[in-house]
Design an enzyme around this catalytic site. Structure first.
Site, short mmCIF file in Angstrom:
data_model
loop_
_atom_site.label_atom_id
_atom_site.label_comp_id
_atom_site.label_asym_id
_atom_site.label_seq_id
_atom_site.Cartn_x
_atom_site.Cartn_y
_atom_site.Cartn_z
N TYR A 124 0.82 -1.22 0.00
CA TYR A 124 0.00 0.00 0.00
C TYR A 124 0.85 1.27 0.00
O TYR A 124 0.87 2.02 -0.98
CB TYR A 124 -0.93 -0.06 1.21
CG TYR A 124 -1.76 1.18 1.48
CD1 TYR A 124 -2.31 1.92 0.45
CD2 TYR A 124 -2.02 1.56 2.80
CE1 TYR A 124 -3.09 3.04 0.71
CE2 TYR A 124 -2.80 2.67 3.06
CZ TYR A 124 -3.34 3.41 2.02
OH TYR A 124 -4.10 4.51 2.29
N GLY B 156 2.14 -8.01 -0.74
CA GLY B 156 1.98 -7.02 -1.79
C GLY B 156 1.34 -7.63 -3.03
O GLY B 156 1.07 -8.84 -3.10
N ASP C 45 13.47 -11.32 -1.72
CA ASP C 45 13.44 -11.03 -0.30
C ASP C 45 14.53 -10.01 0.05
O ASP C 45 15.59 -10.00 -0.58
CB ASP C 45 13.66 -12.32 0.50
CG ASP C 45 13.34 -12.15 1.96
OD1 ASP C 45 14.23 -11.73 2.72
OD2 ASP C 45 12.20 -12.44 2.35
N PHE D 114 10.09 -0.32 3.21
CA PHE D 114 8.73 -0.57 3.66
C PHE D 114 8.46 -2.04 3.95
O PHE D 114 7.42 -2.37 4.53
CB PHE D 114 7.72 -0.10 2.60
CG PHE D 114 7.86 1.35 2.25
CD1 PHE D 114 7.20 2.33 2.97
CD2 PHE D 114 8.66 1.74 1.18
CE1 PHE D 114 7.33 3.67 2.65
CE2 PHE D 114 8.79 3.08 0.84
CZ PHE D 114 8.12 4.04 1.59
N TYR E 59 4.92 -6.52 17.08
CA TYR E 59 5.07 -5.67 15.89
C TYR E 59 5.74 -4.35 16.25
O TYR E 59 6.75 -3.97 15.65
CB TYR E 59 3.71 -5.43 15.24
CG TYR E 59 3.73 -4.31 14.22
CD1 TYR E 59 4.49 -4.42 13.06
CD2 TYR E 59 2.99 -3.14 14.42
CE1 TYR E 59 4.52 -3.38 12.13
CE2 TYR E 59 3.01 -2.11 13.49
CZ TYR E 59 3.78 -2.23 12.35
OH TYR E 59 3.81 -1.21 11.44
N GLY F 224 -8.16 -5.55 24.01
CA GLY F 224 -7.07 -5.29 24.93
C GLY F 224 -5.98 -4.46 24.29
O GLY F 224 -5.59 -4.71 23.14
#
Length: 320
Positions: free
Chosen positions: A11, A36, A51, A69, A137, A276
């Site tokens: 994106y 993607g 990669d 990104f 993350y 949560g």
């Protein structure tokens, strides 16, 4: 100039790659297409399916900068598969930075996130706020920020990390098409399209004007423009960190009402229990980006953001 855009079929990466091409630059997109889309690679860009760990095989001194990104980015998945996030986001970036060092490519713009801050103590959030990620993350993105700081100090890398808040909207042929989708605006648009029965509102008893969570939404084209400015602002041996947001928050219910107004379609909603770790309010201070990058977002209106996203969502649905 010649740029490598990792994750450029996704994106944000695709919109940034398109902006670079429109500015007259050479662009190579590196993407393994795990999340993607080949159709997301702008016409005019060279595409390498691969990669980031393999960047050393072909990255050379002809590149002026890397805009990075490529990452796994689903918060929920990171909680149940943390190893994937540490291996991909941290291990992959370490390999990429090593390849840049070997090739002599000394300029980097990194796609970071507001998730590095965790539960904020003060609103709006500034870059000096404590970083206490509440999920793997956010933790992996923060680890990469630390990695870049060390690389800049030790090896002269010129680097900027851009900590996004909620990116939304679309730019021409490029917009959100995540699978699975987890972002609020495209999810509400799916309800307007009849592709979902209702939108879940996770908690309506927060200490906000209408009881629902408030988030800072930034148009993806404004975000892309910040990346071009960041490349110019990067200084050898320095790592600049900037928040990117509009400094204005919109609640979940405001987003739903805006979708109803823009699309003219009903959007049923269902109140569900709080999730949560969802803070009541997340709003950025973008003062550093304005000062250091000269960045001034021009698409802060929620109606415009939703309208652009709606146009793209209709286009994608017709193609499917």
């Amino acid at each position: 100039m010649k740029y490598l855009v990792t994750g450029g079929a996704g994106y944000v990466g695709s919109v940034v790659a398109q902006h670079l091409l429109e500015a007259g630059h050479e662009v190579t997109v590196l993407d393994n297409l795990s999340t993607g889309f080949r159709a997301g690679v702008p016409a005019g860009a060279v595409f390498v399916e691969g990669d980031i760990r393999d960047a050393a095989k072909w990255l050379d001194a002809s590149y002026d900068a890397v805009l990075h990104f490529a990452a796994s980015s689903q918060v929920g998945e990171s909680v149940v598969k943390p190893e994937k996030y540490w291996e991909n986001n941290v291990g992959g970036t370490m390999a990429l930075i090593g390849a840049m060092r070997e090739a002599g490519v000394r300029r980097l713009v990194f796609s970071s996130t507001a998730a590095t801050y965790g539960e904020p103590e003060q609103i709006p959030i500034v870059e000096t706020a404590q970083t206490r990620p509440t999920n793997p993350y956010g933790a992996t993105k923060l680890a990469v920020d630390h990695m870049i700081t060390g690389e800049a100090a030790a090896h002269g890398l010129a680097a900027v990390s851009l900590r996004y808040f909620n990116v939304a909207g679309a730019y021409g042929e490029f917009g959100e098409r995540h699978d699975p989708e987890s972002h609020l605006i495209p999810l509400v648009l799916q309800v307007a399209q009849g592709r979902r029965d209702a939108i879940s509102v996770f908690g309506d008893d927060y200490p906000t004007p209408d009881g629902t969570c408030v988030r800072d939404y930034i148009h993806v084209a404004d975000l892309a423009e910040a990346h071009l400015l960041a490349v110019k602002a990067a200084q050898p041996g320095e790592h600049l960190i900037c928040n990117l947001g509009n400094g204005t928050g919109f609640s979940v219910r405001e987003v739903i009402e805006t979708v109803r107004a823009v699309t003219g379609h009903p959007v049923p909603e269902v109140v569900a229990p709080r999730r949560g770790g969802d803070p009541a309010v997340l709003v950025a201070s973008a003062a550093t980006a304005r000062e250091k990058l000269g960045w001034n977002p021009s698409r802060a209106d929620l109606t415009g953001i939703v309208a652009d996203a709606w146009e793209f969502a209709q286009k994608i649905t017709k193609e499917q």
